[in-house]
Design a protein around this motif. Sequence first.
Motif, short mmCIF file in Angstrom:
data_model
loop_
_atom_site.label_atom_id
_atom_site.label_comp_id
_atom_site.label_asym_id
_atom_site.label_seq_id
_atom_site.Cartn_x
_atom_site.Cartn_y
_atom_site.Cartn_z
N ASP A 51 0.83 -1.61 0.25
CA ASP A 51 -0.39 -0.10 -0.12
C ASP A 51 0.30 1.33 -0.38
N ARG B 258 1.64 -6.65 3.14
CA ARG B 258 0.63 -7.68 2.58
C ARG B 258 1.04 -9.07 2.57
N ASP C 65 -6.27 -1.95 2.51
CA ASP C 65 -7.31 -0.58 2.74
C ASP C 65 -7.47 -1.19 1.44
MG MG Z 1 -4.77 0.20 -0.86
#
Ligand code: MG
Length: 301
Positions: free
Chosen positions: A32, A150, A198
Motif C-alpha cells: 500500500d 501484504r 485497504d
Molecule cells: Mg491501498
Amino acid sequence: MSLQKIGEFALISALSKSLSLSKNVIKGIGDDTAVLPLNKSKYLLLTTDMLVQDVHFTRKAAPEMIGHKALACNISDIAAMGGMPTHAVVSIGLSKHCSTEFVKKVYAGINSLARNFQVGIVGGDTVRARQFVINIALLGEVEKKNLVLRSGAGDGDWIWVTGPLGRAWKTDKHLSFTPRVAEARFLVSRFKPSAMIDVSDGLAGDLGHILEQSRVGAVLFDDQLPLNKGASLRDALYDGEDFELAFTMNPAKAKKLMEWQERKQRWFFYPIGRITNSKGLKLLGKDGREKKLEIKGFTHF
Ligand code: MG
Ligand code: ADP
C-alpha cells in the motif's frame, strides 16, 4: 499493445522491471505504501494517489469532499501499513475557467481532514489541465515492530474487515469516509495482524493481493460479509472505493480479538473467512457448499 489489453497491474508490473532503485528500500512497488529506512526504531512510509474528474468523482461532488477524498485515500494506505500519516504535498491541475472559490473549497476539505489526522501540508504544484486533477503524496511513519505487509498471511489465519462493503460509489461513502488509522493503530499495537490492505478496488481483488503475496488461498463465509445498505454479496466482493481495511490474524490472536469486542464496543471488526493452504478464493455457503470466486478488482483499463 494497448493498455486495455494488458490492464493496469500488468502495466505496473512491466514498469516495475526497469525502475531505478536505491539500495535503501525496505519495500518498493507492491504494497500500500513504499517502506524506507528512517531511524533505529521506525520506518518511513511514502504513498501517492491521484484523483481525476469523472473517474474518481463527478462534477456534482462538493469540492470540499473532493479534497477530503484526495487526502483520505492516501491516509488509508498509510493505515494499511499500520502507520501514522505525517506530511503531504498537494498537486492540482486546473482549467483556466475554474473558479478560485472551487479551489479554496477543495483545500478546505483537505485542511480539515489534515488537521484531524495531524498531517502537515508542506507544498505541492499547480498546473494547467483540461479537467480537474488532484494528486497528493503523503509521508508517514511506523514503528518497525508495527509494520504490516501484504505478504504475511498464513494457513488458518482469520480474515477480517473493518466495516461494511459494496455500493460505496453509489452513495457518498467513497467521498466522505474516515480512513481507518485509529482502528489500524489499535490492531497493530494489541493484536498485530499478519497482513493488511485497504479495500479500494473491491474485496476480491484486494484480498487477492494478500493471497498472491502471501502465497496462500482463502475461503470467505457468505453469511458473514458485512454489506452496506442496499449492497449485494456481489457488490461487496467486486465494488471498489470502500476504503475499509482487510486484515488477517493468527487464530490465537483472532480469538482474543473476538473476546475483546464482546466486552467493549468501541469498534466492531467483522471476521469474514479463513486463509487456506490451497490456492484461490472460495465462498462457503450456508449449505456447506464451496464456490470458486474470481479474483478480480476494479482496474483502470
Ligand atoms: Mg491501498
Ligand atoms: P493502492 O490501491 O493501494 O493505492 P495501487 O493499486 O494504486 O495501490 O498500486 C499498487 C502498487 O503499484 C503500489 O505499490 C504502487 O506504488 C505501484 N504503482 C502504481 N502505479 C505506479 C506507477 N505509475 N509507477 C510505479 N509504481 C506504481
